[in-house]
Each structure stands twice: as C-alpha cells, then as structure tokens.
Scaffold this motif. Structure first.
Motif, short mmCIF file in Angstrom:
data_model
loop_
_atom_site.label_atom_id
_atom_site.label_comp_id
_atom_site.label_asym_id
_atom_site.label_seq_id
_atom_site.Cartn_x
_atom_site.Cartn_y
_atom_site.Cartn_z
N UNK A 74 0.81 -1.33 0.66
CA UNK A 74 0.08 0.20 -0.26
C UNK A 74 0.86 1.91 -0.10
N UNK A 75 1.91 1.22 1.20
CA UNK A 75 2.72 2.56 0.70
C UNK A 75 3.80 2.49 -0.91
N UNK A 76 3.59 1.34 -1.02
CA UNK A 76 4.19 1.81 -2.26
C UNK A 76 3.63 2.64 -3.38
N UNK A 77 2.34 2.01 -3.38
CA UNK A 77 0.93 2.23 -4.29
C UNK A 77 0.79 3.91 -4.16
N UNK A 81 5.57 9.92 -2.55
CA UNK A 81 6.79 9.17 -3.13
C UNK A 81 7.04 8.32 -1.90
N UNK A 82 6.80 7.65 -1.95
CA UNK A 82 7.39 6.14 -1.63
C UNK A 82 9.05 6.04 -1.36
N UNK A 147 2.66 -1.25 -9.89
CA UNK A 147 3.53 -0.30 -10.39
C UNK A 147 4.10 -0.57 -10.93
N UNK A 148 4.49 0.73 -12.33
CA UNK A 148 5.01 -0.09 -13.14
C UNK A 148 6.62 -0.61 -12.98
N UNK A 149 7.16 0.00 -12.26
CA UNK A 149 8.44 0.31 -12.13
C UNK A 149 8.89 0.36 -10.21
N UNK A 150 9.88 -0.46 -9.63
CA UNK A 150 10.38 0.22 -8.26
C UNK A 150 11.79 -0.25 -8.47
#
Length: 382
Positions: A74-77, A81-82, A147-150
């Motif tokens: 959830x934080x990444x999404x 600005x995670x 997300x597409x990338x991280x």
C-alpha cells in the motif's frame, strides 16, 4: 544503465548491472547495485525452511507475513513519494560474476567499479542464481504492487554454500524479532563467525536436531516442537536448557573436548540411552501433550536432565557409556515418587502440589529436580 544480453529470439538471458565491488577482507566481497524490484523474482527466490522426507533441513526463511507485505505494498502504491532506503540482501551462486571496469576507483583500493553479470532464468524458481537473505517482505510487496517499476538497492555476496547463506541470514536478523525456534533450527548447519551467544548454542542445537530427527536411534524422534516440526509436544527451548545444563557441568561435559572437536557421537549415545530408559519406565507419561503429562513439560524435561547427570556421575566408567538397561534400573528406583500424569508431588520443604500444578518456573524445576535426585541417592544407600 542496466544492460541485457539477448538470444536470437530476443529474450533477455542476463542482466548487466553497474556495481561496486567492496573487498571486506579474508577473501570476502560485497557487491552493491540497483535494480528494478520487479526483476528480483527473475534472479532470486526465497529459500523456505523445510525438511525433506529424510528429515534433512533445507532453506532458512520463514513464510511471508501477509499483513506486513500488504502494508508495504500500500505504501509503494501511494502518491506520496514512497522510499525504501534499506538494501535487500541477496546471496548469489557462482553463476554470477563481476567484470571490473578498466579504470580504477580513485584513492580507494578496497572499492572497484564494474559490472555484475546475473543470468535471467525463466522457469522454476529453484533454478534461480540468487536467494534472498534479507528483505523478502519488501520484495514480495514490490512484486505484487500495481506499479510499472520500483528501483531498489541491493547488497549481494557470492557463495554456493548453504551454510554460509544461513549464517548471514542469522547475523542479518540477529537484532530483529526473529523467532528463536528458527534460529535454533538453523544453527547446526551454519558456518563462519557467529556472535558468542549463538556460538555457545550451536552444539546443543546440533544435539537437539539429532535427537529430533534421527528416526533410527532416537527415542525422541519428532517429539520436539520446531518450525519444521510444529506437532512436537516438547518445547525446543526446554530441551535446549536440559542439554546446556548437562554440557556445562553434567554428564555431557566430559565429551565436550574443549581443546578439539566435541565427541558428539558419544554424547548422543548417552542421550539416546537415557531417554530410551525414560520411555520404558514411564510409558503412560511418554509422548503426550504437556497438559496431560508433566514429563513432557519444561519442568519434567529439565529436572530429568539433572537426574541423568546424577545417575551418570554415580555409574561413571571411563571406558563405557551408561546403558539403557542401567538407566532403567535407576529410574525405577524413583518411579513411585513421580506423578507426571496424576496424583500429588510431596516435596521435602512440605509443599504438596497436584501433578498438573507443576509449572515451568525455576522454583518448580528445582523442587522436582531435588526430589528426584534425593530419592535416587537414598536408593543407592539401601
């Protein structure tokens, strides 16, 4: 920039990642690089702790904590600005290699810039070149995130030794809330430098593993509760305390061989003989939940360990280990005073306790241990 090599079909066969090689002495190197977290499942997997049909231990990781993974996802999404600043730790096998850049890194002889070459594998994850030592929850969250990338930071080392991977896993997690049972089960197969408290526990953990998984000789086969054997009735910490007590100044001490390798075979023979005798003398209390038998309870296991030490001391013979038959004779001399499943314990200080009121506390353990040893010593005077 990340580079990929491709075969004729256009499918990427390897990752070529800019990396720093940091020499940490004694032939060990750490590789630091960045990669899209979405690619991690193609280069590294999680080595789940488990035992095969021959009870051999494999892996070292606990299962994913789903609530933790969901929270990170959830934080990444979010749109806030995670940031995941901590590096993932990965152990790679020898298929991964480092190509040093032609230009040396100015002023730092222990740092080399270059390219880390990692094969990309399509198929079962057990064929991947890497194992995640620390960060499995973060990797799972990135894998599942919409997300597409991280991009994430990776710290890696290269080894083909599972024992080395286990040691690094224990060391990385030693300051975290890692379940003690998991550490105890991993210690026998760990290698290299370990903190003193863990190194001290490695020998009793090794004995515990053999007691719990030697199907041929051990009377305690699969009776001790561990992460890979959750159905056992005896708590692993109770058995470890019994072993540590005996190794410190009891029957197992003589086999420690502090100037060399411990004589584990002789230790195990003594333990197998004693607990086989216990199972014969107390069959109604054997291999039952502790709520039905205080023999399988911490107080029973630890106090019986003290009795094993006392009997071994009396029967000490430099050339022979106390046999199952000899242990059984001496255990029968105290059997009438034992109330593992019914009745009341009558202690020398005047305290009378119902069998199931005995608790795993220092005072109760000492009471039971003192009673058993006093009754045994009296039987030797008759």
């Amino acid at each position: 920039m990340t580079e990929t090599s491709e075969c004729e079909t256009g499918a990427a066969t390897e990752l070529r990642l800019p990396a720093l090689k940091i020499d940490q002495g004694r032939g060990r190197s750490l590789f630091t690089f960045a990669v899209d977290g979405k690619l991690v499942p193609r280069i590294a997997t999680v080595s789940r702790i488990r035992r095969d049909q021959d009870t051999e231990l494999h892996g070292y990781q606990r299962p994913e904590v789903l609530k933790h993974v969901a929270a990170i996802r959830r934080y990444i999404e979010t749109d806030e600005s995670p940031l995941l600043p901590n590096a993932i730790v990965i152990a790679f096998d020898k298929r991964v290699h480092f190509e040093q850049a032609s230009a040396a890194t100015d002023g730092l002889g222990y740092v080399q810039a270059g390219t880390l070459v990692i094969p990309l594998i399509d198929g079962p994850d057990h064929g991947l070149p890497g194992f995640i030592v620390d960060g499995q929850q973060r990797c799972a969250a990135i894998r599942d995130a919409n997300v597409d990338q991280f991009p994430i930071s990776i710290n890696a080392f290269i080894t083909s030794e599972t024992a080395d991977q286990r040691s690094q896993f224990i060391l990385v997690n030693s300051t975290k809330a890692l379940p003690k049972g998991l550490i105890h089960e991993l210690l026998p197969g760990a290698s290299g430098a370990l903190p003193t408290p863990l190194r001290v526990r490695q020998l009793p953990a090794t004995l515990l593993e053999r007691l719990n998984f030697d199907a041929t000789r051990s009377p305690l086969y699969q009776m001790v509760q561990t992460p890979t054997n959750p159905s056992g009735y005896i708590k692993d910490n109770s058995m470890l305390r019994m072993l540590e007590n005996s190794l410190s100044d009891g029957a197992l001490y003589r086999y420690r061989n502090d100037d060399g390798l411990p004589r584990i075979g002789e230790m195990l023979t003594l333990l197998y003989n004693f607990w086989s005798a216990v199972s014969e003398v107390f069959p109604d209390a054997w291999n039952k939940p502790s709520r039905k038998s205080r023999l399988m309870h911490g107080a029973g296991i630890i106090s019986m360990g003290y009795l094993m030490d006392a009997i071994s001391h009396v029967r000490d013979n430099a050339s022979e280990i106390v046999s199952t038959e000899e242990f059984a004779v001496d255990l029968k001399s105290v059997a009438e005073d034992c109330h593992w499943t019914e009745g009341e314990w009558e202690f020398s200080d005047g305290v009378v306790r119902r069998w199931n009121d005995i608790q795993n506390t220092p005072k109760d353990i000492q009471r039971v241990a003192d009673l058993l040893q006093n009754r045994y010593r009296l039987s030797q005077l008759r």
